[in-house]
Design a protein around this motif. Structure first.
Motif, short mmCIF file in Angstrom:
data_model
loop_
_atom_site.label_atom_id
_atom_site.label_comp_id
_atom_site.label_asym_id
_atom_site.label_seq_id
_atom_site.Cartn_x
_atom_site.Cartn_y
_atom_site.Cartn_z
N ALA A 43 0.57 -1.24 0.26
CA ALA A 43 -0.12 -0.25 -0.04
C ALA A 43 1.05 1.38 -0.25
O ALA A 43 0.41 2.40 -0.87
N PRO A 44 1.76 1.12 0.78
CA PRO A 44 2.70 2.83 0.73
C PRO A 44 3.45 2.74 -0.69
O PRO A 44 3.63 3.76 -1.10
N LEU A 45 4.04 1.69 -0.79
CA LEU A 45 4.50 1.79 -2.27
C LEU A 45 3.75 2.40 -3.28
O LEU A 45 3.61 3.49 -4.42
N ALA A 46 2.33 1.78 -3.41
CA ALA A 46 1.55 1.99 -4.52
C ALA A 46 1.18 3.86 -4.08
O ALA A 46 0.73 3.86 -5.22
N VAL A 47 0.77 3.66 -2.87
CA VAL A 47 0.55 5.72 -3.03
C VAL A 47 2.25 6.28 -3.61
O VAL A 47 1.45 7.08 -3.98
N THR A 48 3.17 5.68 -3.64
CA THR A 48 3.93 6.88 -3.26
C THR A 48 4.44 6.45 -4.50
O THR A 48 4.99 7.92 -5.53
#
Length: 71
Positions: free
Chosen positions: A39-44
């Protein structure tokens, strides 16, 4: 503590199929752990893509050229 929720949801889904729920609990635990990483990678990635997209549009508006066109 947070992974307990994934385990409980996975076990409940697995029990609906008539299984013991252990496999579902393990799957839920792993899925929740994977989401915490992905999730954090996708948001970034989404934020970065939006910034470069808007930068190209701004450069195109300033220069009057299509920044996406390549010759």
């Amino acid at each position: 503590m947070n992974n307990v929720l994934g385990m409980l949801i996975g076990a409940a889904i697995d029990r609906e199929d008539g299984d013991s729920g252990v496999e579902g609990a393990i799957t839920g635990y792993l899925a929740e752990g994977a989401l915490k990483v992905i999730a954090p990678l996708a948001v970034t990635f989404a934020i970065g893509w939006g910034v470069q997209f808007l930068a190209r549009r701004a450069i195109g508006a300033i220069t009057g050229e299509d920044a996406a066109a390549t010759d």
